[in-house]
Scaffold this motif. Structure first.
Motif, short mmCIF file in Angstrom:
data_model
loop_
_atom_site.label_atom_id
_atom_site.label_comp_id
_atom_site.label_asym_id
_atom_site.label_seq_id
_atom_site.Cartn_x
_atom_site.Cartn_y
_atom_site.Cartn_z
N LEU A 165 10.73 3.51 -10.42
CA LEU A 165 10.37 4.47 -11.38
C LEU A 165 8.96 4.96 -11.31
O LEU A 165 8.26 4.11 -11.21
CB LEU A 165 10.94 4.09 -12.88
CG LEU A 165 12.47 3.67 -13.13
CD1 LEU A 165 12.47 3.39 -14.59
CD2 LEU A 165 13.42 5.03 -12.78
N SER A 166 8.84 6.31 -11.59
CA SER A 166 7.59 6.77 -11.73
C SER A 166 7.37 7.90 -12.60
O SER A 166 8.37 8.76 -12.78
CB SER A 166 6.97 7.22 -10.23
OG SER A 166 5.81 7.55 -10.29
N LEU A 167 6.38 8.04 -13.20
CA LEU A 167 5.90 9.11 -13.96
C LEU A 167 5.11 10.25 -13.38
O LEU A 167 4.56 10.92 -14.04
CB LEU A 167 5.30 8.59 -15.42
CG LEU A 167 6.21 8.59 -16.70
CD1 LEU A 167 5.37 8.04 -17.80
CD2 LEU A 167 6.78 9.77 -17.09
N ARG A 168 4.85 10.10 -11.97
CA ARG A 168 4.07 11.12 -11.37
C ARG A 168 4.99 12.48 -11.72
O ARG A 168 4.05 13.54 -11.21
CB ARG A 168 4.07 10.88 -9.98
CG ARG A 168 5.08 10.75 -9.04
CD ARG A 168 5.04 10.14 -7.75
NE ARG A 168 4.72 8.67 -7.86
CZ ARG A 168 4.08 8.09 -6.96
NH1 ARG A 168 3.59 8.64 -5.79
NH2 ARG A 168 3.82 6.84 -7.10
N VAL A 169 6.16 12.67 -11.90
CA VAL A 169 6.68 13.65 -12.44
C VAL A 169 7.38 13.35 -14.00
O VAL A 169 7.87 12.25 -14.12
CB VAL A 169 7.92 14.18 -11.30
CG1 VAL A 169 8.89 15.36 -12.16
CG2 VAL A 169 7.32 14.51 -10.18
N PRO A 171 0.80 -1.19 -0.01
CA PRO A 171 0.20 -0.03 -0.21
C PRO A 171 0.84 1.30 -0.17
O PRO A 171 1.70 1.60 0.82
CB PRO A 171 -0.90 -0.05 1.10
CG PRO A 171 0.20 -0.87 2.00
CD PRO A 171 0.81 -2.00 1.42
N PHE A 172 0.98 1.84 -1.06
CA PHE A 172 1.60 3.38 -1.40
C PHE A 172 0.79 4.23 -2.07
O PHE A 172 -0.19 3.84 -2.69
CB PHE A 172 3.05 3.04 -1.64
CG PHE A 172 3.15 2.75 -3.07
CD1 PHE A 172 3.50 3.70 -4.00
CD2 PHE A 172 2.58 1.53 -3.74
CE1 PHE A 172 3.69 3.47 -5.37
CE2 PHE A 172 2.70 1.12 -4.82
CZ PHE A 172 3.25 2.06 -6.02
N VAL A 173 1.32 5.40 -2.13
CA VAL A 173 0.61 6.61 -2.91
C VAL A 173 0.89 6.20 -4.25
O VAL A 173 1.96 6.56 -4.54
CB VAL A 173 0.85 7.63 -2.34
CG1 VAL A 173 0.00 8.85 -3.05
CG2 VAL A 173 0.38 7.84 -0.85
N LYS A 174 0.04 5.81 -5.22
CA LYS A 174 0.63 5.48 -6.48
C LYS A 174 0.57 6.64 -7.43
O LYS A 174 1.20 6.56 -8.46
CB LYS A 174 -0.53 4.40 -7.13
CG LYS A 174 -0.35 2.96 -6.08
CD LYS A 174 -1.46 2.02 -7.05
CE LYS A 174 -1.86 0.86 -5.91
NZ LYS A 174 -2.39 1.01 -4.92
N GLY A 175 -0.28 7.59 -7.16
CA GLY A 175 -0.50 8.67 -8.17
C GLY A 175 -1.34 8.16 -9.36
O GLY A 175 -1.66 7.04 -9.33
N SER A 176 -1.45 8.87 -10.33
CA SER A 176 -2.35 8.74 -11.37
C SER A 176 -1.38 8.32 -12.71
O SER A 176 -2.07 7.75 -13.72
CB SER A 176 -3.04 9.92 -11.92
OG SER A 176 -2.18 10.98 -12.17
N GLN A 177 -0.11 8.22 -12.55
CA GLN A 177 0.73 7.97 -13.67
C GLN A 177 1.41 6.50 -13.51
O GLN A 177 1.18 6.13 -12.12
CB GLN A 177 1.74 8.97 -14.02
CG GLN A 177 1.09 10.27 -14.31
CD GLN A 177 0.27 10.33 -15.43
OE1 GLN A 177 0.54 9.56 -16.47
NE2 GLN A 177 -0.86 10.86 -15.73
N ALA A 178 2.12 6.12 -14.54
CA ALA A 178 2.67 4.61 -14.23
C ALA A 178 3.93 4.53 -13.14
O ALA A 178 4.55 5.45 -13.14
CB ALA A 178 3.34 4.33 -15.59
N ASN A 179 4.00 3.57 -12.56
CA ASN A 179 4.91 3.27 -11.56
C ASN A 179 5.48 1.89 -12.07
O ASN A 179 4.78 0.87 -12.36
CB ASN A 179 4.52 3.00 -10.31
CG ASN A 179 3.87 4.34 -9.51
OD1 ASN A 179 4.43 5.29 -9.41
ND2 ASN A 179 2.57 4.20 -9.44
N TRP A 180 6.84 1.63 -12.12
CA TRP A 180 7.35 0.39 -12.69
C TRP A 180 9.04 0.12 -12.22
O TRP A 180 9.71 1.23 -11.67
CB TRP A 180 7.50 0.38 -14.00
CG TRP A 180 8.22 1.20 -15.03
CD1 TRP A 180 9.34 0.77 -15.73
CD2 TRP A 180 8.06 2.57 -15.29
NE1 TRP A 180 9.74 1.98 -16.37
CE2 TRP A 180 9.20 2.96 -15.92
CE3 TRP A 180 7.22 3.58 -14.89
CZ2 TRP A 180 9.41 4.26 -16.53
CZ3 TRP A 180 7.30 4.82 -15.33
CH2 TRP A 180 8.29 5.32 -16.07
N HIS A 181 9.22 -1.00 -12.52
CA HIS A 181 10.69 -1.50 -12.46
C HIS A 181 11.21 -1.46 -10.92
O HIS A 181 11.80 -0.38 -10.35
CB HIS A 181 11.65 -0.72 -12.85
CG HIS A 181 13.09 -1.11 -13.17
ND1 HIS A 181 13.36 -2.59 -13.76
CD2 HIS A 181 14.38 -0.86 -12.73
CE1 HIS A 181 14.58 -2.91 -13.79
NE2 HIS A 181 15.19 -1.83 -13.08
#
Length: 230
Positions: free
Chosen positions: A172-176, A149-159
């Motif tokens: 990695l995250s595309l939240r930024v 359980p973590f704050v995923k944001g609206s964009q992709a998270n991976w690797h």
């Protein structure tokens, strides 16, 4: 810089060097070095991505999946006896499987959603993987699946990748935009952005003692550069 990273014996940094060499000769992706001195990688055979293994000198190339489906992202267990990987069964159906290091005993571990980026915890008892936009852990037999359980944001998270002691997860995250490196505790708490660079960051991994992290930034003029941070 590459020579220095090789000296600290970080397996995934060695993989970067292997990738540079293998790509010269064929369409190969996601190389992985085992503790037994074998390299697993995914290669396009003309109709599908197939997982191969070879010796570190490039000899003994052997396909260990049959090309019925697209197989990629092979990762060795810490003892080198198993390989976990992703298989694409079709649109919206990408799953995690595990097999012996010689390709025998293939077993499917996940059965729903789009899953990928599998990796072992350093004790070899858990597998961390991406499902849709979140991260999950499970036992190596596929049991005890638990979402982190973590704050995923609206964009992709991976690797996602564990720290050597298993207490942290870097990903990695595309939240930024462009994509950046984030770190959190293994239970999903303490989420924070780790770096503040202008370029697109990628594929962060810890040094074996957990005190440093290496990652790529770029491309700058078509070239990705390797950096290190404490």
């Amino acid at each position: 810089m590459i020579a220095f990273m090789f000296n600290i014996k970080t397996k995934r940094i060695l993989n970067i060097i292997i990738l540079c060499v293998v790509l010269i000769h064929s369409t190969c992706i996601t190389p992985e070095l085992s503790s037994a001195g074998k390299i697993a990688y995914s290669r396009w055979n003309g109709s599908a991505n197939v997982i191969y293994i070879m010796n570190v000198d490039g000899s003994g190339k052997t396909a260990i999946t049959d090309g019925t489906y697209n197989d990629f992202e092979p990762v060795y267990s810490p003892d080198g006896s198993k390989i976990v990987f992703a298989r694409n069964f079709g649109p919206g159906d990408q799953q995690i499987l595990i097999m012996n290091a010689d390709g025998r005993g293939i077993k499917q571990l996940t059965f729903s959603g789009n899953c990928g980026d599998p990796t072992f915890r350093h004790d070899g008892r858990k597998i961390l993987y991406k499902k849709e936009n979140g991260f999950f852990v499970m036992d190596i037999d596929g049991s005890n699946k638990q979402e982190i359980p973590f704050v995923k944001g609206s964009q992709a998270n991976w690797h996602p990748s564990f720290s050597p002691d298993g207490s942290k997860i870097v990903f990695l995250s595309l939240r930024v935009n462009p994509q950046k490196i984030y770190i959190m505790n293994a239970d999903g708490t303490g989420l924070k952005r780790l770096t503040n660079n202008a370029g697109r960051e990628g594929y962060a991994t810890f040094s074996p003692d957990g005190t440093k992290m290496v990652f790529s930034i770029g491309p700058y003029a078509g070239i990705n550069e390797i950096y290190m941070v404490n």
